[in-house]
Design an enzyme around this catalytic site. Structure first.
Site, PDB file in Angstrom:
ATOM      1  N   HIS A   1      -7.815   5.361   5.862  1.00 55.69           N
ATOM      2  CA  HIS A   1      -6.829   4.603   4.776  1.00 55.69           C
ATOM      3  C   HIS A   1      -5.849   5.744   4.246  1.00 55.69           C
ATOM      4  O   HIS A   1      -4.750   5.698   3.793  1.00 55.69           O
ATOM      5  CB  HIS A   1      -7.472   4.179   3.673  1.00 55.69           C
ATOM      6  CG  HIS A   1      -6.896   3.114   2.611  1.00 55.69           C
ATOM      7  ND1 HIS A   1      -5.772   2.290   3.016  1.00 55.69           N
ATOM      8  CD2 HIS A   1      -6.660   3.519   1.345  1.00 55.69           C
ATOM      9  CE1 HIS A   1      -5.252   1.738   1.896  1.00 55.69           C
ATOM     10  NE2 HIS A   1      -5.676   2.452   0.881  1.00 55.69           N
TER      11      HIS A   1
ATOM     12  N   HIS B   1      -5.135  -9.343  -1.762  1.00 57.26           N
ATOM     13  CA  HIS B   1      -5.380  -9.268  -0.425  1.00 57.26           C
ATOM     14  C   HIS B   1      -6.648 -10.191  -0.462  1.00 57.26           C
ATOM     15  O   HIS B   1      -7.507 -10.294  -1.149  1.00 57.26           O
ATOM     16  CB  HIS B   1      -5.904  -7.941   0.302  1.00 57.26           C
ATOM     17  CG  HIS B   1      -4.832  -7.062   0.341  1.00 57.26           C
ATOM     18  ND1 HIS B   1      -4.497  -6.160  -0.629  1.00 57.26           N
ATOM     19  CD2 HIS B   1      -3.838  -6.733   1.267  1.00 57.26           C
ATOM     20  CE1 HIS B   1      -3.533  -5.576  -0.360  1.00 57.26           C
ATOM     21  NE2 HIS B   1      -3.046  -5.722   0.857  1.00 57.26           N
TER      22      HIS B   1
ATOM     23  N   SER C   1       0.802  -1.299   0.020  1.00 53.95           N
ATOM     24  CA  SER C   1      -0.138   0.115   0.071  1.00 53.95           C
ATOM     25  C   SER C   1       0.689   1.160  -0.059  1.00 53.95           C
ATOM     26  O   SER C   1       1.707   1.556   0.966  1.00 53.95           O
ATOM     27  CB  SER C   1      -0.954   0.101   1.237  1.00 53.95           C
ATOM     28  OG  SER C   1      -1.999  -0.687   1.213  1.00 53.95           O
TER      29      SER C   1
ATOM     30  N   ASN D   1       1.163   4.126  11.003  1.00 52.34           N
ATOM     31  CA  ASN D   1       0.022   4.588  12.041  1.00 52.34           C
ATOM     32  C   ASN D   1       0.444   3.941  13.363  1.00 52.34           C
ATOM     33  O   ASN D   1       0.921   2.702  13.197  1.00 52.34           O
ATOM     34  CB  ASN D   1      -1.492   4.502  11.556  1.00 52.34           C
ATOM     35  CG  ASN D   1      -1.711   3.044  11.244  1.00 52.34           C
ATOM     36  OD1 ASN D   1      -1.528   2.540  10.212  1.00 52.34           O
ATOM     37  ND2 ASN D   1      -2.427   2.584  12.170  1.00 52.34           N
TER      38      ASN D   1
ATOM     39  N   HIS E   1      -3.036   0.814  -4.654  1.00 49.27           N
ATOM     40  CA  HIS E   1      -2.412  -0.406  -5.201  1.00 49.27           C
ATOM     41  C   HIS E   1      -2.536  -0.342  -6.806  1.00 49.27           C
ATOM     42  O   HIS E   1      -3.544  -0.243  -7.278  1.00 49.27           O
ATOM     43  CB  HIS E   1      -3.139  -1.544  -4.750  1.00 49.27           C
ATOM     44  CG  HIS E   1      -2.962  -2.020  -3.292  1.00 49.27           C
ATOM     45  ND1 HIS E   1      -1.988  -2.798  -2.761  1.00 49.27           N
ATOM     46  CD2 HIS E   1      -4.081  -1.476  -2.319  1.00 49.27           C
ATOM     47  CE1 HIS E   1      -2.252  -2.743  -1.329  1.00 49.27           C
ATOM     48  NE2 HIS E   1      -3.334  -2.099  -1.263  1.00 49.27           N
TER      49      HIS E   1
ATOM     50  N   TYR F   1      -8.779 -10.241   1.910  1.00 54.94           N
ATOM     51  CA  TYR F   1     -10.233  -9.126   2.446  1.00 54.94           C
ATOM     52  C   TYR F   1     -10.588  -8.698   1.115  1.00 54.94           C
ATOM     53  O   TYR F   1     -11.962  -8.262   1.168  1.00 54.94           O
ATOM     54  CB  TYR F   1      -9.754  -8.119   3.348  1.00 54.94           C
ATOM     55  CG  TYR F   1      -8.838  -6.923   2.862  1.00 54.94           C
ATOM     56  CD1 TYR F   1      -9.384  -6.080   1.776  1.00 54.94           C
ATOM     57  CD2 TYR F   1      -7.513  -6.665   3.399  1.00 54.94           C
ATOM     58  CE1 TYR F   1      -8.529  -4.762   1.410  1.00 54.94           C
ATOM     59  CE2 TYR F   1      -6.664  -5.732   2.889  1.00 54.94           C
ATOM     60  CZ  TYR F   1      -7.246  -4.879   1.808  1.00 54.94           C
ATOM     61  OH  TYR F   1      -6.296  -3.645   1.420  1.00 54.94           O
ATOM     62  N   GLU F   2     -10.177  -8.723  -0.086  1.00 49.93           N
ATOM     63  CA  GLU F   2     -10.820  -8.395  -1.451  1.00 49.93           C
ATOM     64  C   GLU F   2     -11.366  -9.435  -1.689  1.00 49.93           C
ATOM     65  O   GLU F   2     -12.405  -9.564  -2.835  1.00 49.93           O
ATOM     66  CB  GLU F   2      -9.807  -8.061  -2.284  1.00 49.93           C
ATOM     67  CG  GLU F   2      -8.894  -7.098  -2.111  1.00 49.93           C
ATOM     68  CD  GLU F   2      -7.654  -6.578  -3.154  1.00 49.93           C
ATOM     69  OE1 GLU F   2      -8.139  -6.095  -4.267  1.00 49.93           O
ATOM     70  OE2 GLU F   2      -6.463  -7.246  -2.821  1.00 49.93           O
TER      71      GLU F   2
ATOM     72  N   MET G   1      -2.575  -6.709   7.033  1.00 47.78           N
ATOM     73  CA  MET G   1      -3.391  -7.541   6.499  1.00 47.78           C
ATOM     74  C   MET G   1      -2.993  -8.406   5.113  1.00 47.78           C
ATOM     75  O   MET G   1      -3.645  -8.569   4.347  1.00 47.78           O
ATOM     76  CB  MET G   1      -4.661  -6.666   5.943  1.00 47.78           C
ATOM     77  CG  MET G   1      -5.508  -5.892   7.140  1.00 47.78           C
ATOM     78  SD  MET G   1      -6.779  -4.879   6.506  1.00 47.78           S
ATOM     79  CE  MET G   1      -7.037  -3.849   7.832  1.00 47.78           C
ATOM     80  N   SER G   2      -1.720  -8.491   5.428  1.00 48.56           N
ATOM     81  CA  SER G   2      -1.052  -9.322   4.054  1.00 48.56           C
ATOM     82  C   SER G   2      -0.051 -10.094   4.729  1.00 48.56           C
ATOM     83  O   SER G   2       0.368 -10.341   5.787  1.00 48.56           O
ATOM     84  CB  SER G   2      -0.656  -8.122   3.228  1.00 48.56           C
ATOM     85  OG  SER G   2       0.437  -7.425   3.419  1.00 48.56           O
TER      86      SER G   2
ATOM     87  N   ALA H   1       2.492  -2.031   4.425  1.00 55.76           N
ATOM     88  CA  ALA H   1       2.080  -0.971   5.420  1.00 55.76           C
ATOM     89  C   ALA H   1       1.251  -1.593   6.750  1.00 55.76           C
ATOM     90  O   ALA H   1       0.615  -2.617   6.496  1.00 55.76           O
ATOM     91  CB  ALA H   1       0.851  -0.028   4.764  1.00 55.76           C
TER      92      ALA H   1
HETATM   93  N1  HPA Z   1      -4.009  -2.070  10.813  1.00 58.46           N
HETATM   94  C1  HPA Z   1      -4.197  -3.089   9.901  1.00 58.46           C
HETATM   95  N2  HPA Z   1      -3.774  -2.956   8.652  1.00 58.46           N
HETATM   96  C2  HPA Z   1      -2.966  -1.703   8.578  1.00 58.46           C
HETATM   97  C3  HPA Z   1      -2.866  -0.847   9.639  1.00 58.46           C
HETATM   98  C4  HPA Z   1      -3.402  -1.022  10.789  1.00 58.46           C
HETATM   99  O1  HPA Z   1      -3.309  -0.376  11.797  1.00 58.46           O
HETATM  100  N3  HPA Z   1      -1.998   0.033   9.276  1.00 58.46           N
HETATM  101  C5  HPA Z   1      -1.798  -0.220   7.983  1.00 58.46           C
HETATM  102  N4  HPA Z   1      -2.251  -1.245   7.557  1.00 58.46           N
END
Ligand code: HPA
Length: 260
Positions: free
Chosen positions: A235, A77, A24, A223, A55, A79-80, A199-200, A107
């Site tokens: 996001h 992903h 990401s 973050n 992406h 989740y997609e 998430m990857s 990320a």
């Molecule tokens: N959680 C899950 N996935 C992420 C995060 C997060 O805080 N930041 C970037 N991808």
């Protein structure tokens, strides 16, 4: 599949040994890469088109500071809605093209207090909490026990030492998503030993190790994980903070690609 056939021809001539998967908002890490050819994910057998903002969705082959490399700009992903076999199709494509080493980037949210937005974490292990059986996997996981190469981790550490920087190496928790975690979930992950959350990466790392590839993975901390920072997660924040980390990430990728 003429587009892919032409791509394969260029890749086979160039003979890259390392593949990089950029997650990401991290495409800016590839400023040292000169592209020779590329192909959209939709034209690669076994892959699908990604659907997430930020992406790209191409596989490129070219030179990274003069060294042949394969570069996935974007990934698929769980989740997609893609099946595990599709999510890991990138890794099998890379292996079929003859690469022996893969570097996965992502990320991630920082859980460990030392991980600040804009920082990096080398992944030394993961909690694979994605899939339909998610948390059950913690108690019942028969996958490759240690996909991440100790050797590549040491190369990264030595590079950062020489640059006068410390590289944190930690545990990445991979969750299904697509929503960010709750503060309570983050406290639970911290108690389970997670240093960062995303998430990857975990499925790809295990597939790559199963295929005998050397695997490294680096998280860009975009973050503080839910409940640990001041603001709510979104996001757009992830994409802005990802930019902070890309110059250093690009340097580390170049170091791994340049290994003899
Ligand atoms: N959680 C899950 N996935 C992420 C995060 C997060 O805080 N930041 C970037 N991808």
């Amino acid at each position: 599949m003429p587009a892919f056939t032409a791509f394969v021809r260029t890749a086979r001539a160039l003979k890259p040994r390392t593949a990089v998967v950029l997650g990401s908002g991290l495409a800016g890490a590839a400023s040292a890469f000169t592209e020779h050819a590329s192909v959209g994910f939709g034209d690669i057998p076994g892959l699908a088109l990604p659907t997430v903002a930020g992406h790209g969705s191409r596989l490129a082959v070219g030179e990274w500071s003069g060294v042949p490399a394969l570069l996935f700009l974007g990934r698929l992903h769980f989740y997609e809605g893609h099946a595990r076999a599709i999510v890991t199709g990138t890794v099998r494509t890379a292996a079929e093209l003859g690469i022996t080493r893969i570097v996965l980037t992502n990320a991630a949210g920082g859980i460990h207090p030392a991980l600040q937005p804009g920082g990096l974490m080398a992944i030394r292990g993961h909690l694979k909490l994605l899939g339909h059986s998610a948390w059950r996997l913690l108690a019942n996981d028969n996958a490759v026990s240690q996909p991440y190469s100790q050797h590549l981790l040491e190369v990264l550490r030595a590079h950062e030492d020489a640059a006068g920087r410390e590289l944190l190496a930690g545990v990445y928790a991979a969750l299904t998503g697509p929503s960010y975690e709750t503060p309570a979930e983050i406290r639970a992950l911290a108690a389970c030993g997670a240093d960062a959350v995303g998430m990857s990466t975990a499925l790809e790392a295990e597939e790559a190790a199963r295929l005998g590839l050397e695997v490294a993975a680096i998280s860009c901390i975009t973050n503080k994980a839910a409940g640990l920072g001041d603001a709510a997660l979104d996001h757009a924040e992830v994409l802005v903070n990802a930019k902070l980390a890309v110059a250093r990430l690009g340097e580390l990728l170049g170091r791994l690609i340049g290994i003899e």
